[in-house]
Design an enzyme around this catalytic site. Structure first.
Site, PDB file in Angstrom:
ATOM      1  N   GLN A   4      -4.806  -5.300   6.701  1.00 52.33           N
ATOM      2  CA  GLN A   4      -5.700  -6.013   6.184  1.00 52.33           C
ATOM      3  C   GLN A   4      -5.688  -7.636   6.641  1.00 52.33           C
ATOM      4  O   GLN A   4      -6.490  -8.330   6.305  1.00 52.33           O
ATOM      5  CB  GLN A   4      -5.339  -6.307   4.735  1.00 52.33           C
ATOM      6  CG  GLN A   4      -5.589  -4.982   3.839  1.00 52.33           C
ATOM      7  CD  GLN A   4      -7.141  -4.433   4.044  1.00 52.33           C
ATOM      8  OE1 GLN A   4      -7.877  -5.313   4.211  1.00 52.33           O
ATOM      9  NE2 GLN A   4      -7.106  -3.114   3.533  1.00 52.33           N
ATOM     10  N   LYS A  32     -10.885  -0.668  10.272  1.00 51.61           N
ATOM     11  CA  LYS A  32     -11.009  -1.847   9.381  1.00 51.61           C
ATOM     12  C   LYS A  32     -11.310  -3.243  10.334  1.00 51.61           C
ATOM     13  O   LYS A  32     -11.263  -4.096   9.649  1.00 51.61           O
ATOM     14  CB  LYS A  32      -9.659  -2.206   8.628  1.00 51.61           C
ATOM     15  CG  LYS A  32      -9.205  -0.906   7.792  1.00 51.61           C
ATOM     16  CD  LYS A  32      -7.796  -1.017   6.911  1.00 51.61           C
ATOM     17  CE  LYS A  32      -7.387  -0.292   6.071  1.00 51.61           C
ATOM     18  NZ  LYS A  32      -8.182   0.430   4.898  1.00 51.61           N
ATOM     19  N   ASP A  59       2.985  -4.791   8.323  1.00 48.90           N
ATOM     20  CA  ASP A  59       1.511  -4.029   7.953  1.00 48.90           C
ATOM     21  C   ASP A  59       0.334  -4.959   8.041  1.00 48.90           C
ATOM     22  O   ASP A  59       0.251  -5.680   7.181  1.00 48.90           O
ATOM     23  CB  ASP A  59       1.849  -3.220   6.443  1.00 48.90           C
ATOM     24  CG  ASP A  59       0.365  -2.731   6.200  1.00 48.90           C
ATOM     25  OD1 ASP A  59      -0.592  -2.875   6.839  1.00 48.90           O
ATOM     26  OD2 ASP A  59       0.253  -2.022   5.171  1.00 48.90           O
ATOM     27  N   HIS A  96       0.921  -1.103   0.173  1.00 47.57           N
ATOM     28  CA  HIS A  96      -0.038   0.034   0.117  1.00 47.57           C
ATOM     29  C   HIS A  96       0.823   1.145   0.183  1.00 47.57           C
ATOM     30  O   HIS A  96       2.078   1.220   0.604  1.00 47.57           O
ATOM     31  CB  HIS A  96      -0.902  -0.049   1.327  1.00 47.57           C
ATOM     32  CG  HIS A  96      -1.995   1.083   1.498  1.00 47.57           C
ATOM     33  ND1 HIS A  96      -1.679   2.312   1.892  1.00 47.57           N
ATOM     34  CD2 HIS A  96      -3.121   1.039   1.178  1.00 47.57           C
ATOM     35  CE1 HIS A  96      -2.725   2.713   1.838  1.00 47.57           C
ATOM     36  NE2 HIS A  96      -3.704   2.119   1.372  1.00 47.57           N
ATOM     37  N   CYS A 114      -4.677   2.575  -3.827  1.00 51.75           N
ATOM     38  CA  CYS A 114      -3.549   3.006  -3.105  1.00 51.75           C
ATOM     39  C   CYS A 114      -2.318   1.965  -3.158  1.00 51.75           C
ATOM     40  O   CYS A 114      -1.554   1.689  -2.410  1.00 51.75           O
ATOM     41  CB  CYS A 114      -3.733   3.063  -1.558  1.00 51.75           C
ATOM     42  SG  CYS A 114      -4.609   4.621  -1.240  1.00 51.75           S
TER      43      CYS A 114
HETATM   44  N1  PLP Z   1      -1.855  -1.008   4.442  1.00 49.81           N
HETATM   45  C1  PLP Z   1      -2.738  -1.461   3.874  1.00 49.81           C
HETATM   46  C2  PLP Z   1      -2.542  -3.067   3.518  1.00 49.81           C
HETATM   47  C3  PLP Z   1      -3.955  -1.092   3.816  1.00 49.81           C
HETATM   48  O1  PLP Z   1      -5.032  -1.785   3.194  1.00 49.81           O
HETATM   49  C4  PLP Z   1      -4.401   0.260   4.255  1.00 49.81           C
HETATM   50  C5  PLP Z   1      -5.645   0.884   3.955  1.00 49.81           C
HETATM   51  O2  PLP Z   1      -6.442   0.509   3.233  1.00 49.81           O
HETATM   52  C6  PLP Z   1      -3.218   1.065   4.880  1.00 49.81           C
HETATM   53  C7  PLP Z   1      -2.193   0.358   5.180  1.00 49.81           C
HETATM   54  C8  PLP Z   1      -3.633   2.453   5.553  1.00 49.81           C
HETATM   55  O3  PLP Z   1      -4.327   2.269   6.523  1.00 49.81           O
HETATM   56  P1  PLP Z   1      -5.150   3.583   7.117  1.00 49.81           P
HETATM   57  O4  PLP Z   1      -5.657   4.576   6.036  1.00 49.81           O
HETATM   58  O5  PLP Z   1      -6.286   3.131   7.956  1.00 49.81           O
HETATM   59  O6  PLP Z   1      -4.018   4.439   7.925  1.00 49.81           O
END
Ligand code: PLP
Length: 416
Positions: free
Chosen positions: A212, A235, A209, A132, A375
C-alpha cells in the site's frame, strides 16, 4: 454528468484520467463510475495494456532458454523490466529484484526461506496488530511447522504503532521483523525508518510490506535500509499476477531456494543439484514475462508523473475527503486524523448502518468502495468491529469523486 466533470478538472488530472478508458464507464445506465477501490486493485493505463498486447502479438517466446530471435527479444524485455524495477526502488543491483506473483508470494517466500535458514523452535517474528492476513498467516504457517512464535506490536486507538511497546518486544529469540509500510485499512503510514533502525540496533533484519505504499510515495530501499521489501504490480497500475521481492544481496545469497524447477538451477543430477545465481535462484519455472513488461510500463507511467506529485495530489484528496466526510452525521473515521500520517485510504462507518448495506447502496449510485474486514481480521478485533467501508484513492481520483462519495453516503443515510 461524466463529461461535465472531466471538463471542470485541471489539465493535469484530465490528462492522467485519459490514460484509463475504464473511467469513462457509466453504470446502471446513468451513473458515471466513481472508482474508489484502489487499495484492492488499481485500473490499468493504456500504455500497460498495449505493451502487453504488443508483446503477445509480436514477441512472444519463452525467456532465458532460447537461442532464437524471439526468445532473445523476450528475454531482453524481461530483464529490462527488472532493471526498471531496480531503478524504481533504487536497489543497488538488479540481482536483488525477484519477480513473484505479488506481495503475498513475496512474504511467503521470505517466511519460508528465512525460517528454514535461520529460525528454530521458540524463535520469534515481530509483526503488528494492523497487518494484512498475508503478513500474519505466512508466519503462522512457519509457526505450525517449526514452532515459531508471533510477537505482536500493539497500536493506539487511532491506529498508530506503539513504538515504546515495539522496542520492548525485542529479545534473544527475535529473528526478524515484518511490518506493513501503510495499513490497507487505516491508511496509517508507519514510521518504517525508525522501525528498521531499532531492529538493526538489535541485529534483526526487517521485511517491509509495501503493497500500500508503493503506489503512493517514492520508495528508496537503500535509504530505508530495509532488508526485504514486497509489493504487487496490480496495485500500482500494473497487471495482476506479478509482484516483486526486493532483498539485500547478502540476505538473498544466504537463503535457500523457495521452489524447485527450471530456471533456478545450474546443474541437476539425481545425486546433487546446484542452484542458479541471484535472482534466478528464486524464480523457478516460466516467469510471467509479459506481465513484467506491463509492470515496467506501469512504473514508467507513475515515474513520468512523479511519485511526489502523486503523493501531493492524493494527500490533498485524503485531506479533503476527511473534512467532507465529517459533514455526515454519525460518521466514524478510523485511523489517524493527521493527514501527514494517513495515506489515500479511509475506512469509515456511519452510525449502525452495516458496511455491506452501505457498500451495496453506494454501488447502485456508481460508487465502488470495498466493505468487510479487508483481510485484516485481527485489526477488526482490536477495533471491536466486524468490518468497515473503505474508500481508497489513486492518481486519477478527483475532488468530484469525493463529492460524489459524500453525497452518496448522505443519500444512503437518509434511507435508514
Ligand atoms: N499487504 C497489504 C498491506 C495489502 O493491502 C495486500 C492486498 O490488499 C497484500 C499484502 C496482498 O497483496 P496481493 O494480494 O497482491 O498479494
Amino acid at each position: 454528468m461524466q463529461t461535465m466533470q472531466i471538463n471542470s478538472l485541471p489539465t493535469q488530472e484530465k490528462e492522467w484520467r485519459s490514460a484509463f478508458p475504464i473511467l469513462n464507464k457509466v453504470l446502471y445506465g446513468k451513473y458515471p463510475l466513481v472508482y474508489l477501490d484502489n487499495a484492492a486493485t488499481t485500473q490499468k493505463p493504456r500504455q500497460v495494456v498495449e505493451a502487453m498486447t504488443e508483446e503477445y502479438y509480436n514477441v512472444n517466446a519463452n525467456v532465458h532458454r532460447g537461442v532464437h530471435f524471439l526468445s532473445m527479444q523476450a528475454t531482453d524485455l524481461h530483464e529490462a523490466s527488472r532493471e526498471t524495477v531496480r531503478r524504481f526502488l533504487n536497489a543497488r543491483s538488479a540481482s536483488e529484484i525477484v519477480f513473484t506473483r505479488g506481495t503475498t508470494e513475496s512474504i511467503n517466500l521470505v517466511a519460508s526461506c528465512f525460517g528454514q535458514a535461520f529460525m528454530k523452535e521458540g524463535d520469534e517474528v515481530i509483526i503488528s496488530e494492523m497487518e494484512h492476513h498475508s503478513n500474519i498467516v505466512s508466519w503462522q504457517l512457519l509457526g505450525e511447522s517449526r514452532g515459531i512464535k508471533l510477537r505482536i506490536v500493539p497500536i493506539t486507538d487511532d491506529g498508530r504503532i506503539k513504538m515504546d511497546d515495539y522496542e520492548k518486544l525485542f529479545g534473544e529469540r527475535t529473528k526478524i521483523v515484518s511490518i506493513t509500510h501503510v495499513s490497507n485499512v487505516l491508511g496509517t503510514v508507519n514510521p518504517v525508518r525508525d522501525i528498521i533502525r531499532i531492529a538493526h540496533e538489535h541485529g534483526v533484519p526487517v521485511l517491509i510490506d509495501g503493497a500500500q505504499s508503493t503506489p503512493h510515495m517514492p520508495i528508496d530501499v537503500q535509504e530505508l535500509d530495509c532488508d526485504f521489501f514486497a509489493f504487487s504490480g496490480h496495485k500500482v497500475y500494473g497487471p495482476t499476477g506479478i509482484g516483486v521481492l526486493y532483498g539485500k544481496e547478502e540476505w538473498l545469497d544466504r537463503l535457500p531456494p523457495y521452489m524447485g524447477g527450471g530456471e533456478m538451477i545450474k546443474t541437476v543430477s539425481f545425486e546433487h543439484t546446484t542452484y542458479n545465481d541471484l535472482p534466478y535462484k528464486f524464480e523457478a519455472g516460466t516467469p510471467d514475462y509479459v506481465a513484467s513488461t506491463g509492470l515496467a510500463k506501469a512504473l514508467d507511467f507513475v515515474t513520468s508523473i512523479g511519485l511526489d506529485t502523486i503523493q501531493t495530489h492524493e494527500r490533498d484528496l485524503t485531506d479533503y475527503a476527511m473534512q467532507r466526510l465529517m459533514e455526515v452525521e454519525d460518521m466514524n473515521i478510523f485511523g489517524p486524523k493527521d493527514v501527514s500520517l494517513h495515506d489515500a485510504v479511509i475506512s469509515f462507518q456511519v452510525g449502525n448502518i452495516h458496511h455491506l448495506d452501505m457498500g451495496t447502496l453506494l454501488d447502485r449510485l456508481g460508487i465502488a468502495v470495498r466493505t468487510g474486514h479487508h483481510c485484516a481480521e485481527p485489526l477488526m478485533h482490536r477495533l471491536g468491529i466486524e468490518g468497515t467501508c473503505r474508500a481508497s484513492f489513486a492518481l486519477y481520483n478527483t475532488r468530484e469523486d469525493v463529492d460524489a462519495l459524500v453525497e452518496g453516503i448522505k443519500r444512503v443515510r437518509q434511507m435508514f
